[in-house]
Design an enzyme around this catalytic site. Structure first.
Site, mmCIF file in Angstrom:
data_model
loop_
_atom_site.group_PDB
_atom_site.id
_atom_site.type_symbol
_atom_site.label_atom_id
_atom_site.label_comp_id
_atom_site.label_asym_id
_atom_site.label_seq_id
_atom_site.Cartn_x
_atom_site.Cartn_y
_atom_site.Cartn_z
ATOM 1 N N TYR A 28 0.830 -1.201 0.000
ATOM 2 C CA TYR A 28 0.000 0.000 0.000
ATOM 3 C C TYR A 28 0.868 1.256 0.000
ATOM 4 O O TYR A 28 1.849 1.345 0.700
ATOM 5 C CB TYR A 28 -1.017 -0.015 1.130
ATOM 6 C CG TYR A 28 -0.531 -0.027 2.568
ATOM 7 C CD1 TYR A 28 0.696 -0.555 2.954
ATOM 8 C CD2 TYR A 28 -1.354 0.483 3.579
ATOM 9 C CE1 TYR A 28 1.100 -0.557 4.290
ATOM 10 C CE2 TYR A 28 -0.966 0.481 4.906
ATOM 11 C CZ TYR A 28 0.273 -0.036 5.253
ATOM 12 O OH TYR A 28 0.661 -0.043 6.568
ATOM 13 N N ALA A 76 -0.002 -13.701 -2.680
ATOM 14 C CA ALA A 76 0.898 -12.948 -1.809
ATOM 15 C C ALA A 76 1.737 -13.986 -1.075
ATOM 16 O O ALA A 76 2.925 -14.172 -1.367
ATOM 17 C CB ALA A 76 0.115 -12.074 -0.860
ATOM 18 N N ARG A 77 1.099 -14.759 -0.180
ATOM 19 C CA ARG A 77 1.880 -15.700 0.651
ATOM 20 C C ARG A 77 2.627 -16.767 -0.156
ATOM 21 O O ARG A 77 3.806 -17.014 0.132
ATOM 22 C CB ARG A 77 0.957 -16.322 1.715
ATOM 23 C CG ARG A 77 0.600 -15.319 2.809
ATOM 24 C CD ARG A 77 -0.486 -15.832 3.723
ATOM 25 N NE ARG A 77 -1.752 -15.966 3.014
ATOM 26 C CZ ARG A 77 -2.846 -16.495 3.520
ATOM 27 N NH1 ARG A 77 -2.813 -16.972 4.748
ATOM 28 N NH2 ARG A 77 -3.954 -16.560 2.827
ATOM 29 N N TYR A 129 -10.559 0.336 3.560
ATOM 30 C CA TYR A 129 -9.908 1.631 3.377
ATOM 31 C C TYR A 129 -10.896 2.630 2.753
ATOM 32 O O TYR A 129 -12.039 2.285 2.460
ATOM 33 C CB TYR A 129 -8.624 1.464 2.565
ATOM 34 C CG TYR A 129 -7.565 0.683 3.329
ATOM 35 C CD1 TYR A 129 -7.270 1.004 4.655
ATOM 36 C CD2 TYR A 129 -6.872 -0.377 2.749
ATOM 37 C CE1 TYR A 129 -6.306 0.298 5.374
ATOM 38 C CE2 TYR A 129 -5.906 -1.088 3.463
ATOM 39 C CZ TYR A 129 -5.631 -0.747 4.770
ATOM 40 O OH TYR A 129 -4.686 -1.453 5.478
HETATM 41 FE FE1 SF4 Z 1 3.276 -16.548 5.444
HETATM 42 FE FE2 SF4 Z 1 3.590 -18.862 6.762
HETATM 43 FE FE3 SF4 Z 1 3.037 -18.865 4.167
HETATM 44 FE FE4 SF4 Z 1 5.404 -18.028 4.967
HETATM 45 S S1 SF4 Z 1 4.598 -20.082 5.204
HETATM 46 S S2 SF4 Z 1 4.117 -17.053 3.460
HETATM 47 S S3 SF4 Z 1 4.881 -17.054 6.899
HETATM 48 S S4 SF4 Z 1 1.731 -18.086 5.781
#
Ligand code: SF4
Ligand code: ADP
Length: 685
Positions: free
Chosen positions: A61, A321-322, A176
């Site tokens: 962001y 993302a993760r 937001y």
């Molecule tokens: Fe996030 Fe855990 Fe996945 Fe790593 S393993 S991206 S810390 S959720």
């Protein structure tokens, strides 16, 4: 190895308005805890993602004006040309790797308490700030504020275009400001921006048009929309206003990035509460209503699931993302037929906790995350060994596994000895708890790669003693022998041992992973505050036991607020019938009765129990270390008990730094630009 042709579809280019993504791998905006305070770190982190094959790489962001300030949390900003220069660094780094660069322009509205800039927070309707403090209220925006807001978005969009970004966001997600206008729960205006859906969506429409006007046809305009705030009919819901917003504005932007609102925990739901692909129903709705490309996240790590999402028309991209944090080279591995090497996200949300603690990003699976610039770590490359040396690693938990793998990759000869029948250490227990099955991926990823490496010999059922270690004659010995739960009641709040009658049935988590649970009901005393007590409570409740949960804290598993899980955990346990006693500190334990006192008033509360489960502190298993006559290094929990993420990190860091000159190991820091203070600025006239 050639790529599996089934996955070809993932590597098709996709048109986003005037720009073309080289493939369908889309790293959606995600926080890094770096923001404008750590521009070099940010640039290196995003560059690694682009190098790993993500066709679109977005920033976190990015504030469009000082009235959107979340100090002390790390956010980006595009308030002036100096900010532009900083962001151009990230943008160029992404471009150098052939990816498109996206920027998430942001105004937090009532989310921003502006502690840094000390400007009055803004919202469609006057209210308290989300981060309540000192009675601070949020000012209701008048017509001129709205005009100003639109100008800020336009100016920031123009700077984003000048910095070189390809995709510029209008951010109407996660509670937001533009979302606060959309939701009837936060917009009670009676002017042209409140009331009907068309009125509530007016600002979003104008911001899309303004952004388009600013960036011309050089950049694509993306909208991140919370399609459902999970507050039922009274708020924005996917089958209500969410759907109608897409019907109304569907063709206006060049791309829809679909998220969930309410809280960030809904959108980045942990694996304990949501399976891979959990946002499918939401993205799918949008895809039916617009001809524009759609992206959404879902903790995707399986290429088959990804292909299925695309083929079934759920979305056009694989938003992540993760999974991109856990494995920045996920697309690269699929492209080379090496998908078995993907470091799959386990959904533990430790990455979320970094941001919530205003600290740089860290990841359980990927110890190099956040260290790309600071320490120069690359997730797939590691310096070769400086000499031929053999290393004995004792203990096959997260720390020992990661140390062995990374040392082996450097070229050292490694012997890994594990006392148990299986590798995994604490993961073997933790991953059996309700919802935590994915956590075993930390073991599986490493044991799979270790099994392919000739230089690493693994010995199971090999509990080593001090004499064994001395006899082994390795060049270096590493102890990763883990930890055990304390039995004396010492924890976060309780700093003195608790008097416990020896006849009382008192357990620690280590005792509750056998096939047979002790008979009878339980009192759990949680002075650890992370997942363990809550997860064991769930296990016991599911086994039909009555459970009373006592803690000196004010909620169940209170630290999990950092992993965005606390609400979910407490809600689930209450639904299962958990009885709670908050602000209770354990004082003493008799055979079937315990005495606790209120942490505020000292009033004593007594509880009867069949079984008492103490989830308090942990002690390192370092007896072996103290018996040794040879040098050894302790790693992970055996050095200091902590999270799985910290154990993996310790193992990795040891391997990186082994044999290296300590003088070269000091991490780089982002420093402020120094300016000479003019004397008349501080002296009296
Ligand atoms: Fe996030 Fe855990 Fe996945 Fe790593 S393993 S991206 S810390 S959720
Ligand atoms: P960490 O999280 O630091 O990696 P764990 O508790 O997960 O620690 O793992 C420690 C591992 O070390 C366990 O699998 C345990 O069986 C093993 N271990 C402990 N002591 C010895 C020993 N003396 N010899 C071999 N293995 C050991």
């Amino acid at each position: 190895m050639p790529m599996n042709p089934t996955y070809d579809i993932l590597f098709e280019p996709v048109q986003i308005g005037p720009v073309t993504a080289p493939n369908r791998f889309y790293q959606t905006p995600h926080a890094t805890g770096m923001g404008n305070m750590r521009p070099n770190s940010s640039a290196a982190l995003r560059a690694i993602k682009a190098a790993g094959g993500w066709g679109v790489v977005c920033t976190e962001y990015c504030s469009i004006h000082p009235s959107a300030d979340e100090t002390p949390y790390a956010y980006l900003s595009l308030w002036d040309d100096e900010d532009l220069q900083q962001l151009a660094l990230t943008c160029d780094a992404i471009h150098q790797q052939g990816a498109l660069a996206g920027i998430e322009l942001w105004h937090g509205g009532s989310h921003s308490n502006n502690r840094g800039t000390r400007l009055a927070p803004l919202a469609p309707t006057g209210c308290s700030t989300i981060f309540t403090g000192a009675g601070q209220q949020v000012r209701e925006m008048d017509a001129s504020d709205i005009t100003e807001l639109r100008r800020w978005q336009r100016d920031a969009a123009l700077r984003a275009q000048q910095a070189g970004f390809d995709i510029v966001y209008v951010y109407a997600g996660h509670d937001y400001l533009p979302f606060q206008f959309l939701s009837p729960l936060t917009n009670r205006r009676e002017d042209a921006y409140g009331g009907s859906l068309e009125n509530r969506a007016r600002l979003l429409r104008e911001m899309i048009e303004d952004t388009r006007e600013a960036v011309g046809d050089r950049c694509a305009v993306a909208v991140r929309l919370a399609i459902d705030e999970l507050h039922g009919e009274s708020g924005i819901s996917a089958d209500g206003d969410g759907q109608r917003i897409i019907e109304y504005l569907g063709e206006l932007p060049d791309l829809w990035d679909i998220a969930l609102g309410g809280s960030l925990g809904n959108d980045s739901c942990s694996s304990r509460f949501a399976a891979e692909g959990y946002q499918e129903q939401y993205a799918g709705v949008v895809k039916q209503l617009t001809s524009k490309p759609v992206v959404s996240v879902g903790r995707f790590t399986s290429p088959d699931t990804m292909v299925s999402q695309i083929r079934r028309g759920v979305q056009d991209f694989i938003g992540a993302a993760r999974p991109s944090i856990a494995d920045p080279f996920l697309p690269w591995k699929i492209a080379r037929g090496r998908e078995d090497e993907i470091r799959e996200c386990i959904g533990c949300n430790i990455c979320r906790s970094a941001n919530n603690e205003a600290a740089p990003l860290r990841c359980t699976q990927n110890p190099t995350m956040g260290e790309e610039w600071r320490r120069g770590w690359h997730p797939e490359k590691i310096a070769p060994a400086r000499r031929a040396a053999s290393i004995l690693v004792v203990g096959g938990g997260p720390a020992g596994l990661e140390a062995s793998l990374a040392l082996g990759r450097r070229g050292y000869r490694v012997t890994l000895a594990e006392a148990g029948r299986e590798l995994g250490g604490r993961l073997l227990q933790d991953s059996t708890l309700p919802g935590l099955a994915n956590w075993i991926r930390v073991r599986d990823h490493r044991s799979h790669l270790i099994a392919q490496m000739d230089r690493i010999d693994v010995y199971l059922q090999s509990p080593l003693g001090a004499d064994d270690l001395a006899e082994f004659d390795a060049d270096a010995v590493v102890l990763a022998t883990g930890s055990r739960w304390r039995q004396d009641g010492i924890g976060t709040h309780g700093r003195q041992p608790v008097p416990i009658e020896s006849s009382a049935r008192v357990f620690t988590p280590d005792d509750l992973f056998d096939d047979e649970l002790p008979t009878g009901d339980f009192v759990i005393y949680d002075d650890d505050h992370y997942f363990m007590a809550g997860a064991l409570a769930e296990k016991l409740l599911l086994a039909g036991r009555r459970v009373t949960y006592l803690t000196p804290g004010t909620s169940v598993s209170s630290w999990t607020v950092m992993t965005d899980e606390q609400d979910f955990i407490q809600q689930r346990l209450l639904q299962l019938g958990l009885v709670t006693g908050f602000t209770r500190r354990l004082q003493r334990v008799e055979r079937k009765r315990l005495f606790s006192c209120c942490t505020y008033g000292g009033e004593v509360f007594e509880y009867d129990f069949d079984n008492l489960l103490l989830v308090t502190g942990r002690l390192p298993n370092d007896e072996l270390f103290h018996q040794l006559s040879i040098d050894a290094t302790r790693l992970g929990d055996c050095f200091v008990p902590s999270s799985i993420a910290d154990a993996v990190y310790a193992g990795h860091r040891f391997a990186r730094e082994f044999d290296e000159d300590p003088a070269t190991l000091v991490p780089k820091r982002e420093r402020a630009r120094l300016q000479q203070l003019a004397l008349d600025e501080v002296t009296m006239p």
